[in-house]
Design an enzyme around this catalytic site. Structure first.
Site, PDB file in Angstrom:
ATOM      1  N   GLY A 157      29.959 -28.626  13.928  1.00  0.00           N
ATOM      2  CA  GLY A 157      31.022 -29.368  14.628  1.00  0.00           C
ATOM      3  C   GLY A 157      32.353 -28.720  14.290  1.00  0.00           C
ATOM      4  O   GLY A 157      32.410 -27.554  13.883  1.00  0.00           O
ATOM      5  N   ARG A 158      33.417 -29.527  14.427  1.00  0.00           N
ATOM      6  CA  ARG A 158      34.757 -28.979  14.192  1.00  0.00           C
ATOM      7  C   ARG A 158      34.897 -28.317  12.819  1.00  0.00           C
ATOM      8  O   ARG A 158      35.373 -27.183  12.708  1.00  0.00           O
ATOM      9  CB  ARG A 158      35.793 -30.109  14.286  1.00  0.00           C
ATOM     10  N   ILE A 159      34.470 -29.038  11.762  1.00  0.00           N
ATOM     11  CA  ILE A 159      34.683 -28.509  10.407  1.00  0.00           C
ATOM     12  C   ILE A 159      33.762 -27.312  10.151  1.00  0.00           C
ATOM     13  O   ILE A 159      34.198 -26.272   9.637  1.00  0.00           O
ATOM     14  CB  ILE A 159      34.492 -29.626   9.352  1.00  0.00           C
ATOM     15  N   SER A 240      30.596 -33.052   2.991  1.00  0.00           N
ATOM     16  CA  SER A 240      30.407 -34.014   4.092  1.00  0.00           C
ATOM     17  C   SER A 240      30.229 -35.427   3.534  1.00  0.00           C
ATOM     18  O   SER A 240      31.211 -36.148   3.330  1.00  0.00           O
ATOM     19  CB  SER A 240      29.232 -33.589   4.981  1.00  0.00           C
ATOM     20  N   ARG A 241      28.997 -35.811   3.283  1.00  0.00           N
ATOM     21  CA  ARG A 241      28.722 -37.083   2.631  1.00  0.00           C
ATOM     22  C   ARG A 241      27.640 -36.854   1.583  1.00  0.00           C
ATOM     23  O   ARG A 241      26.676 -36.119   1.826  1.00  0.00           O
ATOM     24  CB  ARG A 241      28.235 -38.131   3.652  1.00  0.00           C
ATOM     25  N   GLU A 270      28.676 -42.416  -4.946  1.00  0.00           N
ATOM     26  CA  GLU A 270      30.065 -42.301  -5.388  1.00  0.00           C
ATOM     27  C   GLU A 270      30.628 -43.622  -5.889  1.00  0.00           C
ATOM     28  O   GLU A 270      30.377 -44.647  -5.241  1.00  0.00           O
ATOM     29  CB  GLU A 270      30.915 -41.855  -4.183  1.00  0.00           C
ATOM     30  N   HIS A 288      35.924 -36.012  -4.149  1.00  0.00           N
ATOM     31  CA  HIS A 288      36.077 -36.369  -2.725  1.00  0.00           C
ATOM     32  C   HIS A 288      37.538 -36.177  -2.277  1.00  0.00           C
ATOM     33  O   HIS A 288      38.181 -37.114  -1.784  1.00  0.00           O
ATOM     34  CB  HIS A 288      35.599 -37.802  -2.460  1.00  0.00           C
ATOM     35  N   ALA A 290      38.443 -33.337  -0.301  1.00  0.00           N
ATOM     36  CA  ALA A 290      38.492 -32.218   0.658  1.00  0.00           C
ATOM     37  C   ALA A 290      39.601 -32.387   1.700  1.00  0.00           C
ATOM     38  O   ALA A 290      40.150 -31.408   2.194  1.00  0.00           O
ATOM     39  CB  ALA A 290      37.146 -32.029   1.329  1.00  0.00           C
TER      40      ALA A 290
END
Ligand code: DGY
Length: 323
Positions: A157-159, A240-241, A270, A288, A290
């Site tokens: 995707g975009r990232i 991401s996650r 987390e 976390h 980013a």
């Protein structure tokens, strides 16, 4: 006057935008994540028209019940796995996110993680601070070059595409990828090779970087089996996650050398980390962050607020999310 509840302090620019549009804004005064019961009791205080939520808020039917007047939940994040979208849909509640503005920032952090783990920067820093540096040595902390190596992107995707851009144009890496949608334009732009499965990417890549949303289908996408097909010289990067990776399996793989290293910005449970993770030298961990630049967090605040304002003005916000 429309009433908005913000679940934790965000950059002022977003709050100012809401106030300029005549909204009454209440911000949680807690310097931390509200527990479910705290969030519910805050929301029950007033009949709020909108909630500006964070990715750390677990927004489900109990929360919707606490504030039936709120017909929009604007999440201050691109990810929205913290919100029960199906339930929101059923109730006619609009949910929005903040895509686009954080693409470059998250991609840059991802590349920083990749460079940090492969060049052993953090280990070097510890080494010097511990007073162990006695001068240049031919075999000291040897890392891995990236030029000519293959970066495997899971989720283009975009990232993912921006990471491909920096890695291919800036570092001279080859790109392979897996995505549910094959993207020929992306392939042409970066000579990227589409792989038929996650497993094929894991087998081929020297660095695997994860950029998928957290869905039922992506939970534990990287598990013991995927880690076992990766090269023992390979690295895993995740911004991401956390739940996309089975963290206990990763700890095992890092311990037994079945992969060479990992760099993580996100974690399965987390803010807790899997037992053993912090004992390992071949892992770089960031909290976390980013998307955490002053510029980007400001833009995220503006977008989240703009989504609310558009909704109040009877327009469809730009960033409505659907299951
Ligand atoms: C997001 O927006 O989903 C990011 O994880 C925030 O840093």
């Amino acid at each position: 006057m429309k009433k908005v509840y913000v679940t934790r302090a965000i950059p002022e620019v977003g709050i100012a935008l809401l106030e300029e549009h005549g909204c009454e804004v209440d911000i949680s005064s807690k310097d931390g994540v509200l527990t479910k019961s705290e969030l519910i009791s805050e929301l029950q205080n007033k009949s709020y028209d909108a909630v500006l939520s964070l990715l750390t808020d677990n927004v489900n039917s109990e929360v919707f019940d606490a504030v039936p007047s709120a017909k929009i939940f604007a999440n201050y994040a691109v990810g929205f796995n913290n919100i029960d979208i199906e339930e929101a849909d059923k109730r006619g509640i609009t949910v929005t996110n903040t895509p686009g503005v954080l693409t470059d920032t998250v991609a840059e952090h991802t590349v920083a993680l990749m460079l940090t783990i492969t060049s052993r920067t953090v280990e070097g820093d510890w080494f010097v601070r511990a007073g162990k540096f006695e001068g240049w040595a031919p075999m000291l902390l040897l890392g891995t070059d990236l030029k000519g190596k293959t970066l495997g992107i899971l989720g283009a995707g975009r990232i993912g595409q921006r990471v491909a851009h920096i890695a291919s144009r800036g570092l001279g890496m080859n790109i392979c990828y897996f995505d549910v949608k094959q993207n020929e334009e992306f392939e042409k732009e970066y000579d990227a090779v589409f792989k038929a499965s996650v497993q094929d990417v894991c087998k081929t890549a020297d660095v695997v970087t994860v950029h998928v949303p957290l869905l039922d289908s992506t939970k534990h996408l990287i598990n013991k089996e995927m880690l076992s097909v990766m090269k023992n010289t390979a690295y895993l990067v995740n911004s991401s996650r956390g739940q996309v990776i089975k963290e206990s399996a990763l700890v095992e793989a890092l311990k037994n050398g079945s992969i060479r290293g990992a760099a993580l910005d996100v974690f399965e449970d987390e803010p807790k980390l899997a037992p053993g993770l912090t004992d390992l030298k071949n892992v770089v961990i960031t909290p976390h962050i980013a998307s955490a630049t002053e510029e980007t967090r400001g833009k995220m605040a503006e977008i989240a607020s703009k989504n609310i304002i558009d909704f109040f003005d009877g327009k469809t916000p730009d960033n409505v999310v659907k299951k």
